[in-house]
Structure formats: C-alpha cells, structure tokens
Design a protein around this motif. Structure first.
Motif, PDB file in Angstrom:
ATOM      1  N   SER A  83      -7.539 -35.891  53.059  1.00  0.00           N
ATOM      2  CA  SER A  83      -8.361 -34.958  53.527  1.00  0.00           C
ATOM      3  C   SER A  83      -7.631 -35.011  55.108  1.00  0.00           C
ATOM      4  O   SER A  83      -6.892 -35.870  55.496  1.00  0.00           O
ATOM      5  CB  SER A  83      -9.678 -35.752  54.235  1.00  0.00           C
ATOM      6  OG  SER A  83     -10.499 -35.845  53.031  1.00  0.00           O
ATOM      7  N   ASN A  94     -17.566 -41.940  46.386  1.00  0.00           N
ATOM      8  CA  ASN A  94     -17.659 -41.107  47.714  1.00  0.00           C
ATOM      9  C   ASN A  94     -18.888 -40.212  47.559  1.00  0.00           C
ATOM     10  O   ASN A  94     -19.676 -40.367  48.746  1.00  0.00           O
ATOM     11  CB  ASN A  94     -16.527 -40.191  48.100  1.00  0.00           C
ATOM     12  CG  ASN A  94     -16.697 -39.447  49.401  1.00  0.00           C
ATOM     13  OD1 ASN A  94     -16.743 -40.039  50.389  1.00  0.00           O
ATOM     14  ND2 ASN A  94     -17.392 -38.253  49.445  1.00  0.00           N
ATOM     15  N   PHE A 111     -21.760 -42.665  48.242  1.00  0.00           N
ATOM     16  CA  PHE A 111     -21.763 -42.877  49.562  1.00  0.00           C
ATOM     17  C   PHE A 111     -22.741 -41.798  50.215  1.00  0.00           C
ATOM     18  O   PHE A 111     -23.565 -42.025  51.194  1.00  0.00           O
ATOM     19  CB  PHE A 111     -20.520 -43.161  50.200  1.00  0.00           C
ATOM     20  CG  PHE A 111     -19.823 -44.130  49.813  1.00  0.00           C
ATOM     21  CD1 PHE A 111     -20.431 -45.434  49.580  1.00  0.00           C
ATOM     22  CD2 PHE A 111     -18.437 -44.199  49.831  1.00  0.00           C
ATOM     23  CE1 PHE A 111     -19.562 -46.532  49.253  1.00  0.00           C
ATOM     24  CE2 PHE A 111     -17.772 -45.364  49.560  1.00  0.00           C
ATOM     25  CZ  PHE A 111     -18.241 -46.405  49.109  1.00  0.00           C
ATOM     26  N   SER A 112     -22.401 -40.618  50.151  1.00  0.00           N
ATOM     27  CA  SER A 112     -23.047 -39.419  50.431  1.00  0.00           C
ATOM     28  C   SER A 112     -24.721 -39.361  50.261  1.00  0.00           C
ATOM     29  O   SER A 112     -25.572 -39.228  51.236  1.00  0.00           O
ATOM     30  CB  SER A 112     -22.713 -38.131  49.917  1.00  0.00           C
ATOM     31  OG  SER A 112     -21.325 -37.993  50.069  1.00  0.00           O
ATOM     32  N   ARG A 113     -25.063 -39.761  48.963  1.00  0.00           N
ATOM     33  CA  ARG A 113     -26.521 -39.954  48.572  1.00  0.00           C
ATOM     34  C   ARG A 113     -26.989 -41.025  49.266  1.00  0.00           C
ATOM     35  O   ARG A 113     -28.129 -41.087  49.692  1.00  0.00           O
ATOM     36  CB  ARG A 113     -26.547 -39.965  47.121  1.00  0.00           C
ATOM     37  CG  ARG A 113     -26.357 -38.686  46.435  1.00  0.00           C
ATOM     38  CD  ARG A 113     -27.193 -37.456  46.469  1.00  0.00           C
ATOM     39  NE  ARG A 113     -26.885 -36.490  45.744  1.00  0.00           N
ATOM     40  CZ  ARG A 113     -27.639 -35.252  46.106  1.00  0.00           C
ATOM     41  NH1 ARG A 113     -28.499 -35.041  47.235  1.00  0.00           N
ATOM     42  NH2 ARG A 113     -27.331 -34.074  45.600  1.00  0.00           N
ATOM     43  N   ILE A 166     -14.786 -40.665  58.846  1.00  0.00           N
ATOM     44  CA  ILE A 166     -15.467 -39.354  58.495  1.00  0.00           C
ATOM     45  C   ILE A 166     -16.729 -39.432  57.602  1.00  0.00           C
ATOM     46  O   ILE A 166     -16.858 -40.279  56.879  1.00  0.00           O
ATOM     47  CB  ILE A 166     -14.652 -38.497  57.888  1.00  0.00           C
ATOM     48  CG1 ILE A 166     -13.762 -38.683  56.712  1.00  0.00           C
ATOM     49  CG2 ILE A 166     -13.602 -37.882  59.041  1.00  0.00           C
ATOM     50  CD1 ILE A 166     -12.809 -37.921  56.076  1.00  0.00           C
ATOM     51  N   GLU A 167     -17.745 -38.649  57.827  1.00  0.00           N
ATOM     52  CA  GLU A 167     -19.062 -38.592  56.998  1.00  0.00           C
ATOM     53  C   GLU A 167     -18.557 -38.578  55.548  1.00  0.00           C
ATOM     54  O   GLU A 167     -17.801 -37.585  55.300  1.00  0.00           O
ATOM     55  CB  GLU A 167     -19.584 -37.335  57.407  1.00  0.00           C
ATOM     56  CG  GLU A 167     -20.288 -37.293  58.942  1.00  0.00           C
ATOM     57  CD  GLU A 167     -21.655 -37.733  58.879  1.00  0.00           C
ATOM     58  OE1 GLU A 167     -22.798 -37.236  58.115  1.00  0.00           O
ATOM     59  OE2 GLU A 167     -21.903 -38.625  59.664  1.00  0.00           O
ATOM     60  N   PRO A 168     -19.342 -39.269  54.904  1.00  0.00           N
ATOM     61  CA  PRO A 168     -18.815 -39.042  53.186  1.00  0.00           C
ATOM     62  C   PRO A 168     -19.165 -37.555  52.783  1.00  0.00           C
ATOM     63  O   PRO A 168     -18.263 -37.261  52.023  1.00  0.00           O
ATOM     64  CB  PRO A 168     -19.885 -40.140  52.730  1.00  0.00           C
ATOM     65  CG  PRO A 168     -21.009 -40.520  53.361  1.00  0.00           C
ATOM     66  CD  PRO A 168     -20.263 -40.224  54.940  1.00  0.00           C
ATOM     67  N   LYS A 169     -19.972 -36.838  53.273  1.00  0.00           N
ATOM     68  CA  LYS A 169     -20.025 -35.639  53.013  1.00  0.00           C
ATOM     69  C   LYS A 169     -18.769 -34.789  52.970  1.00  0.00           C
ATOM     70  O   LYS A 169     -18.524 -33.792  52.444  1.00  0.00           O
ATOM     71  CB  LYS A 169     -21.338 -34.889  53.319  1.00  0.00           C
ATOM     72  CG  LYS A 169     -21.892 -33.569  52.649  1.00  0.00           C
ATOM     73  CD  LYS A 169     -23.248 -33.136  53.134  1.00  0.00           C
ATOM     74  CE  LYS A 169     -23.417 -31.594  52.651  1.00  0.00           C
ATOM     75  NZ  LYS A 169     -24.657 -31.009  52.647  1.00  0.00           N
ATOM     76  N   SER A 170     -18.315 -34.919  54.384  1.00  0.00           N
ATOM     77  CA  SER A 170     -17.153 -34.270  54.709  1.00  0.00           C
ATOM     78  C   SER A 170     -15.860 -34.736  53.888  1.00  0.00           C
ATOM     79  O   SER A 170     -14.813 -33.947  53.901  1.00  0.00           O
ATOM     80  CB  SER A 170     -16.803 -34.226  56.006  1.00  0.00           C
ATOM     81  OG  SER A 170     -17.846 -34.092  56.818  1.00  0.00           O
ATOM     82  N   ALA A 171     -16.012 -35.730  53.424  1.00  0.00           N
ATOM     83  CA  ALA A 171     -14.821 -36.548  52.680  1.00  0.00           C
ATOM     84  C   ALA A 171     -14.672 -36.191  51.169  1.00  0.00           C
ATOM     85  O   ALA A 171     -13.816 -36.709  50.319  1.00  0.00           O
ATOM     86  CB  ALA A 171     -14.685 -38.258  52.848  1.00  0.00           C
ATOM     87  N   GLN A 172     -15.716 -35.567  50.754  1.00  0.00           N
ATOM     88  CA  GLN A 172     -15.913 -35.176  49.302  1.00  0.00           C
ATOM     89  C   GLN A 172     -14.566 -34.774  48.679  1.00  0.00           C
ATOM     90  O   GLN A 172     -14.217 -33.769  49.437  1.00  0.00           O
ATOM     91  CB  GLN A 172     -17.175 -34.545  48.756  1.00  0.00           C
ATOM     92  CG  GLN A 172     -17.163 -34.608  47.478  1.00  0.00           C
ATOM     93  CD  GLN A 172     -17.640 -35.995  46.716  1.00  0.00           C
ATOM     94  OE1 GLN A 172     -18.249 -36.683  47.244  1.00  0.00           O
ATOM     95  NE2 GLN A 172     -16.703 -36.396  45.890  1.00  0.00           N
ATOM     96  N   MET A 202     -25.473 -30.570  46.081  1.00  0.00           N
ATOM     97  CA  MET A 202     -25.395 -31.071  47.534  1.00  0.00           C
ATOM     98  C   MET A 202     -24.550 -30.087  48.236  1.00  0.00           C
ATOM     99  O   MET A 202     -24.661 -29.791  49.506  1.00  0.00           O
ATOM    100  CB  MET A 202     -24.661 -32.716  47.723  1.00  0.00           C
ATOM    101  CG  MET A 202     -24.409 -32.817  49.081  1.00  0.00           C
ATOM    102  SD  MET A 202     -23.836 -34.638  49.210  1.00  0.00           S
ATOM    103  CE  MET A 202     -25.516 -35.436  49.363  1.00  0.00           C
ATOM    104  N   TYR A 203     -23.501 -29.525  47.570  1.00  0.00           N
ATOM    105  CA  TYR A 203     -22.657 -28.247  48.267  1.00  0.00           C
ATOM    106  C   TYR A 203     -23.187 -26.829  47.830  1.00  0.00           C
ATOM    107  O   TYR A 203     -22.315 -26.313  48.155  1.00  0.00           O
ATOM    108  CB  TYR A 203     -21.173 -28.699  47.885  1.00  0.00           C
ATOM    109  CG  TYR A 203     -20.728 -29.969  48.529  1.00  0.00           C
ATOM    110  CD1 TYR A 203     -20.170 -30.232  49.712  1.00  0.00           C
ATOM    111  CD2 TYR A 203     -21.007 -31.410  47.812  1.00  0.00           C
ATOM    112  CE1 TYR A 203     -19.830 -31.475  50.298  1.00  0.00           C
ATOM    113  CE2 TYR A 203     -20.617 -32.347  48.460  1.00  0.00           C
ATOM    114  CZ  TYR A 203     -20.115 -32.501  49.646  1.00  0.00           C
ATOM    115  OH  TYR A 203     -19.723 -33.787  49.928  1.00  0.00           O
TER     116      TYR A 203
END
Lengths: 249, 249
Positions: free
Chosen positions: A110, A169, A172-174, B203-209, B246-247
């Motif tokens: 990232s 990852n 982690f989001s969920r 960073i947020e897991p959602k941004s790290a996907q 999710m996305y």
C-alpha cells in the motif's frame, strides 16, 4: 543497464522506491495515470512519461494482472528483457519478441505504508541462465531472500498469500465492522491480533487454534450466529465448518 | 486476600502465571486434570488439588464456557466473590449464593507460547462498587489496560475477537495446508503475514485491502478456484463474495 518501470500503482511505487534506495538507477517510470506518476517522480526523482516509452534493457511491468497482457504489447523492442510482477500469470502472458520473465515480490503493498524491502521474498522465472543472473543480481540488491520458482509453484505461492494476507485483512475489516457497530475501539484488539501472528512464528497454526469452534461449543456458536447477519454470518458459518472439519469435530 | 484459580487449561495456566509474576499470591489451583495441575503447580509453586477446594475470598473460574455453570456449583461458600473468564457468558451463569462477576482477558492463550501480560485488556463486570474495586486492583497489577464492560458489550468484544484471532489463525492453517501440498516452506509467508498486521496499526483494514477480489480480477479468481477443493474452496468463495460486497464490486 537501463531499467524502466511500467505502472503507477502500489507495486510500481514500492519497487521504484526499493530500486532508488538501493542505488539501482531507473531510466523512467511509465504509465497512464499522470497524477500518480507525477507524485512518484517527484518523491523518487525519476523521469516519467505517459506517452513515450524510454529505450531500456529491462522493462518491469507492475500493473494489475488483467492488464499485463495488453500493457506488454506496447513494448516493441526485441533485444530486451521484459518481466511481470504477477503471482499467478505465466511469463508467456507477455506478448512480444523480447525475452520474458517473471519477477514476483511476495508482499502486500500500500502506498501509504512503508516497507522493509530486504525481507521481501522475490520469486524469479526466466527463459535462460543469463536473464536469471540479471534478475537475481537486481533482486539481491533489494532483498536477502531471492529464489527461483516455476509458474506452477508460483500460482500456489500466490494462492497461499491470498489466504494468509488478503483474507486475513478482510477478517480484520469485518471484525472492525462488528466492533464499530457497538462503539468498541478496534485498538482493543491489536494486542490480540499481534499475539495471533507472533504465535505462528513459534508454533504450527493448527496447534495454535483457540476459540468456540475448536472447543465445539454449540451454545456460543449459536449465540454468535444470532448477533450476525449477511456476509459476516456467512463467514462465521463457513469458517466454523472448516475448523470443525480440520479437527474432525 | 485468598485467591483460588479453578481450571488447568490455557487460561488457567496463563492467569496463574500472571498472578505469580506480579506477586499476587494464589492459595490453590483446583481442577480435575491432575497431570496438568501437577505441571502448573510445579512450575509456579502453587498448591493444587483435584478434591478439596481451598477456602478463599475470590474464586476465578477458568474452564471452557460449556462447563462454567456446572463448575460454579462446587463453590458452596456464600461470603465470597466468584468470577468467570468467559467473553460470552453473563455473570449470572454462576450458580451460587456468592457475589458474581465477570473477569475477561482479551487474548489468545496457548500454554507453549509466552505472553506479555501487561498488554492484555481486561474487561470487568461486577454486582457492586466494592467488587469492582477488588477486581480492578488485581487486574491493574497484571495489565495496563483494565476496563469495565457490560455483558452485552462483552459478547461483541468476544465475537470481534473470534474474527480477528480465531478465524485469522484458521486461515493460517488452511494457507499452510496449501503451501505444504506443494512443498513450499510456510516460512516464506511470515514477512507477508507480519506486514499484513503491521499495516492495520497504521491504516484502516478497509483501506489496506489488496488481492484479486478487491481488484475484481475474474481471471485470477477462476484460476484459484480450480486449484482448490472442499473447505478451502468454500472459504475462498465466501471471502471473495464478502470482499466484493464490502467494496460494492
């Protein structure tokens, strides 16, 4: 050696940075996204272009798997080495009269997260010994962990990485979605997450399993299912089913 | 203050060790499994019994969730505090005339893995302020991170932990199964796994996907499905479906 990186995404950025930090000069970073190219060019002091591909001995294609084939067609030079950085594609996906290789860094990239490049395993597949020497030489300047890999093996390396990184990852989001819904700070879980990973440096993940599924605790599993819905409920059921199967419960 | 720990599993062992290391004396460790009790008793120098429960002011029940209720019945004393260490059970699961509390350490415990106890968050729920003071005092000697939590909130903390720890570890098990099948050393994946976790500290897991699902790369997803079967295939499909949802892909 003239080297050009093609792409402006996460892998392109981090490879370019790894090259620059290790004093491997880059002749150009080439791509479509001028905004991103400009940023990388400014930060790393590399020329960029969206129009004219610089002449080079080595082109490193760092674009998404679905674009590799089309992007490879813009290289019309014959006497050069072209590599892609995909875990799953064969080197033959590259369309051109040049020499083709695969140059796969096993890491999650990232832009906003700094990386320790020397720990990244690189997997290399070439058409001949000379190209192998070239790519091993370059990768070894970046990383302590450079290996050969066939396409067949590399596919499985990538697949393992999807489970061990991409899916982890997403869990982690969920997880964060659940804690956010109750206004529980996700920071509470960081020591637990760190320990989950430290554990598998010392013991086999199969021996490290804890939680209600491996204890076959029907009461807790049922309670949890009542708290969940949609995709998180599906994940909950699928993972518990898989845990029970693995431990023959 | 006379304190007794009931149980001889992972949580019992690590709590007993955390107490001893922090100079909180334990009057006894009590349970059914003499082999395990004997080992803990030898290592930590605590008296143990499988038969006669020592008189105490505080009993800490560290047994699996499904046994907490039955085990709590062996405590017939009235003027004492009894706590369980479950993430999901209410304090009222404890059956007796004594004062009831919950004392939940948010961590994954394996006997063979050493732990840094001071980082473990403890969540406490009591019937009154006096018991709260007692348990905060004890937990604060072990950990820097002691909080109150209702049963309602604690259930969600436990559920989040199942996703962020138990399921993550199971993904490591399935990942290792895939790499083992191709004789790829699982050690190759440790830098990737470490980075996956380091990332979410920043960073947020959602941004790290990252990975093929979030890129919506149908070709790679299809290729991977062909390499998988049974539970791993189910996990692959479920996780990718959840990522796409999710996305909004």
């Amino acid at each position: 050696m003239q080297i050009v990186i093609i792409g402006s995404g996460n892998v392109a950025y981090h490879l370019a940075k790894a090259f620059v930090l290790n004093n491997i000069p880059l002749a150009q970073i080439f791509g479509r996204n001028e905004t991103e190219l400009h940023k990388i060019s400014e930060e790393l002091n590399i020329p960029y272009s969206t129009e004219k591909l610089e002449d080079a001995n080595l082109y490193i294609i760092c674009v998404s798997d679905s674009s590799v084939e089309n992007v490879s067609k813009i290289i019309t030079k014959k006497d050069c080495l072209v590599v892609h950085t995909s875990g799953s594609l064969p080197k033959e996906i590259l369309v051109g009269a040049y020499r083709k290789s695969s140059f796969y860094p096993l890491q999650t990239f990232s832009k906003s997260k700094e990386l320790d490049y020397e720990k990244i395993p690189f997997f290399i597949e070439t058409e001949n010994e000379e190209d192998k020497a070239i790519l091993f030489d370059i990768a070894s300047k970046i990383s302590n962990n450079v290996m050969e890999s066939t396409h067949e093996k590399r596919k499985y390396i990538h697949l393992t990485a999807v489970f061990a990184c991409n899916f982890v990852n997403h869990l982690f989001s969920r997880a964060k979605e659940i804690s956010d819904s109750q206004e529980i700070p996700f920071d509470y879980f960081l020591p637990l997450i760190d320990e989950t990973v430290q554990k598998i440096h010392e013991i086999e993940p199969k021996s490290a399993q804890t939680g209600p599924a491996v204890r076959n605790d029907a009461r807790i599993l049922q309670l949890h299912e009542q708290l969940l819905k949609d995709e998180s409920l599906e994940i909950y059921k699928t993972m518990n089913h898989s845990i029970k199967k693995m431990y023959e419960l």
